[in-house]
Design an enzyme around this catalytic site. Structure first.
Site, PDB file in Angstrom:
ATOM      1  N   ASP A 181      -3.388   2.440  13.554  1.00 31.37           N
ATOM      2  CA  ASP A 181      -2.748   3.206  12.755  1.00 31.37           C
ATOM      3  C   ASP A 181      -3.503   4.652  12.564  1.00 31.37           C
ATOM      4  O   ASP A 181      -4.246   5.106  13.399  1.00 31.37           O
ATOM      5  CB  ASP A 181      -2.841   2.562  11.171  1.00 31.37           C
ATOM      6  CG  ASP A 181      -4.210   2.235  10.326  1.00 31.37           C
ATOM      7  OD1 ASP A 181      -5.035   2.869  11.070  1.00 31.37           O
ATOM      8  OD2 ASP A 181      -4.318   1.431   9.766  1.00 31.37           O
ATOM      9  N   ARG A 241       0.927  -1.267   0.136  1.00 29.23           N
ATOM     10  CA  ARG A 241      -0.114   0.118   0.128  1.00 29.23           C
ATOM     11  C   ARG A 241       0.972   1.390  -0.113  1.00 29.23           C
ATOM     12  O   ARG A 241       1.522   1.689   0.962  1.00 29.23           O
ATOM     13  CB  ARG A 241      -0.971   0.045   1.195  1.00 29.23           C
ATOM     14  CG  ARG A 241      -1.853   1.277   1.210  1.00 29.23           C
ATOM     15  CD  ARG A 241      -2.972   1.067   2.129  1.00 29.23           C
ATOM     16  NE  ARG A 241      -2.516   0.989   3.748  1.00 29.23           N
ATOM     17  CZ  ARG A 241      -3.786   0.869   4.899  1.00 29.23           C
ATOM     18  NH1 ARG A 241      -4.845   1.449   4.336  1.00 29.23           N
ATOM     19  NH2 ARG A 241      -3.477   0.891   5.923  1.00 29.23           N
TER      20      ARG A 241
END
Length: 538
Positions: free
Chosen positions: A452, A168
């Site tokens: 996150d 990602r």
């Protein structure tokens, strides 16, 4: 290949980055330069489009499916068939690609896929960016290893398959200040993608996999079109077959939820699927409708489950859309971290994970995310029970699903209340996460959850929204004001001071608290916490 000078590199750390010359080769940098010269102007236009559309929503209070692309939504078309390495994605492990120990543990976890995260679970210090690419290059070559200072060795397993890597890169909105192209910061997404693609694409293809990516934070099909153009160019540049790239798009913004078909259509030769997130999606809902008043005030984030009506509408539409076009529907994150000192608490958390994954599997999702290796067997067991011998559920169509714009935007139907306890938790988490992020670690364990950047984004956004709307906090009767938030933030910051000690507090937690105060108390909404936080990173 470009014959013009390579980009000027400015490292944030005066110390040399170990093995950086293996990644920052003249050829790789020339590729980064070419990507930026070709695509940075279009990226700038897409960012201007975002601002214009947000302004329109602020003015009208409305968001709807695009009338000009109705034929795409109604069309009978399919994305490219998935390669063998991506046919079975029932369990996907997520986590940063740096340090090497975490990368090895993820690859060895038993998951079908590892989302190697250079975005929300990674602080983009220049050493972190380079190390992540190094680790993924070494993983593709089969040579990734690590020996701890205590002498413990970490190696890639040979007794079972490794997880297939899907990397990602950062979103379109981020710049990479350590790479300058023609005097301007490079586009972070192009730096991440460019270095990864240049160094791993051919290795992965030779191993029966390929250059696979998760694409975050997109808001429109035009942004997907731009990615597709990048893929086409990159494959020609390196001489790899067109269609080698496969991309899964995270539908984690509310405007993207209205353009799922169109996003898949733009990427159809390179598309693999869509993913349904939670915190980023809710963060986007606040961001987009921050001017819309009480109708879009979310209850405490902990009470906004995927079973809330507007979240059900979003996830069911995603499954229907994906399977109608032959793409995979990927479920959301299970972020639990086992607490071996409190086995009963862990078992209760595992039971919730099992129930959530069961809902996803029964709804037709083809797989789901977990943040810890101990959750892999739970997710595997749930999807095994539903899939049986099938690798996925592409054959499970959802013709009964019909979702309207009103259902996607029906935030008011979400159960739960806005409480001072929830505000306090948000401020604690926002400061705790941001402090660790600016210290260089983007994956942070807080209260037995692996968090996150999305957690910090929804946390600080809720507080801003509550102040903006002078919300009454049901557990205390207090009104959300700047004065109240300032007091609670001070108390939570002092709590963290006691937990982390004076040195860490002064270096990371006090600056993080100051930043959270600035963006929560500001009249203007800050689009991304990580943008000003990036200025605090060395």
């Amino acid at each position: 290949m470009s014959s013009t000078p390579t980009p000027t590199l400015t490292l944030s750390d005066a110390n040399p980055i170990d093995r950086a010359t293996e990644i920052l080769t003249p050829e790789a940098l020339a590729f980064i330069e070419e990507l930026n010269r070709r695509f940075a102007p279009a990226r700038r236009a897409r960012m201007n489009d975002r601002a214009a559309k947000r302004e329109q929503v602020a003015r009208t209070g409305k968001l709807d499916f695009l009338p000009e692309t109705a034929d795409v939504r109604a069309g009978d078309w399919k994305v490219a068939a998935a390669p063998a390495a991506l046919q079975d994605r029932r369990v996907e492990m997520t986590g940063p690609a740096s340090p090497a120990k975490m990368a090895i543990n993820a690859l060895n976890s038993g998951a079908k896929v590892w989302l190697a995260d250079l975005e929300d679970a990674s602080t983009p210090t220049w050493p972190n960016v380079v190390d992540a690419v190094l680790n993924l290059r070494d993983a593709a070559a089969g040579t990734l290893s690590y020996t701890s200072p205590e002498g413990k060795e970490y190696r890639l397993r040979t007794d079972a398959p490794l997880a297939t890597v899907i990397a990602r890169p950062r979103g379109w909105h981020m710049d990479e200040r350590h790479v300058m192209v023609d005097g301007e910061p490079a586009v972070a997404a192009l730096v991440d993608f460019g270095l990864l693609f240049f160094h791993t694409a051919k290795l992965l293809l030779a191993n029966g996999a390929g250059p696979y990516y998760y694409l975050p934070k997109m808001e429109s099909h035009l942004e997907a079109r731009l990615w597709n153009e990048v893929f086409v160019f990159a494959q020609d540049y390196l001489g790899v077959p067109q269609g080698s790239v496969r991309a899964t798009v995270l539908i984690e913004t509310i405007p993207a939820a209205f353009e799922m078909d169109e996003i898949l259509f733009e990427l159809r030769d390179h598309a693999s699927g869509l993913n349904a997130g939670r915190w980023d999606y809710l963060f986007s809902m606040i961001k987009y409708f921050r001017d819309a008043g009480e109708a879009f005030i979310l209850p405490d984030r902990a009470s906004v489950a995927m079973t809330a009506p507007f979240m059900r509408a979003y996830t069911e539409l995603l499954v229907k859309t994906c399977h109608a076009h032959g793409a995979f529907a990927m479920g959301g994150m299970a972020a639990v971290i086992p607490n071996r000192r409190e086995p009963e608490v862990t078992e209760q958390a595992f039971a919730k994970v099992r129930a959530d994954k069961t809902r996803e599997a029964n709804d037709g999702f083809d797989g789901s995310w977990v943040a810890h290796p101990d959750l892999v067997p739970i997710c595997q067991e749930v999807f095994d029970a539903v899939l049986g011998d099938r690798p996925n559920q592409l054959d499970k169509q959802r013709p009964e699903v019909s979702v309207t714009a009103e259902q996607l935007l029906d935030v008011a139907s979400a159960p739960g209340e806005v409480t001072e306890a929830g505000m306090r938790a948000n401020l604690y988490v926002a400061v705790a996460y941001t402090a660790v992020w600016i210290s260089g670690n983007g994956a942070v364990a807080i209260h037995n959850l692996m968090e996150d950047a999305a957690t910090a984004e929804i946390s600080r956004s809720q507080v801003w929204q509550q102040i903006r709307n002078k919300v009454t906090l049901t557990d205390t009767g207090n009104t959300a004001t700047r004065e109240l938030v300032t007091r609670i933030l001070g108390e939570e910051t002092e709590k963290l001071r006691g937990e982390v000690g004076e040195e860490a507090f002064a270096k990371y937690y006090k600056p993080a608290s100051d930043l959270i105060a600035d963006i929560c108390l500001s009249e203007e909404y800050t689009d991304f916490l990580t943008t000003p936080a990036y200025e605090l990173v060395g």
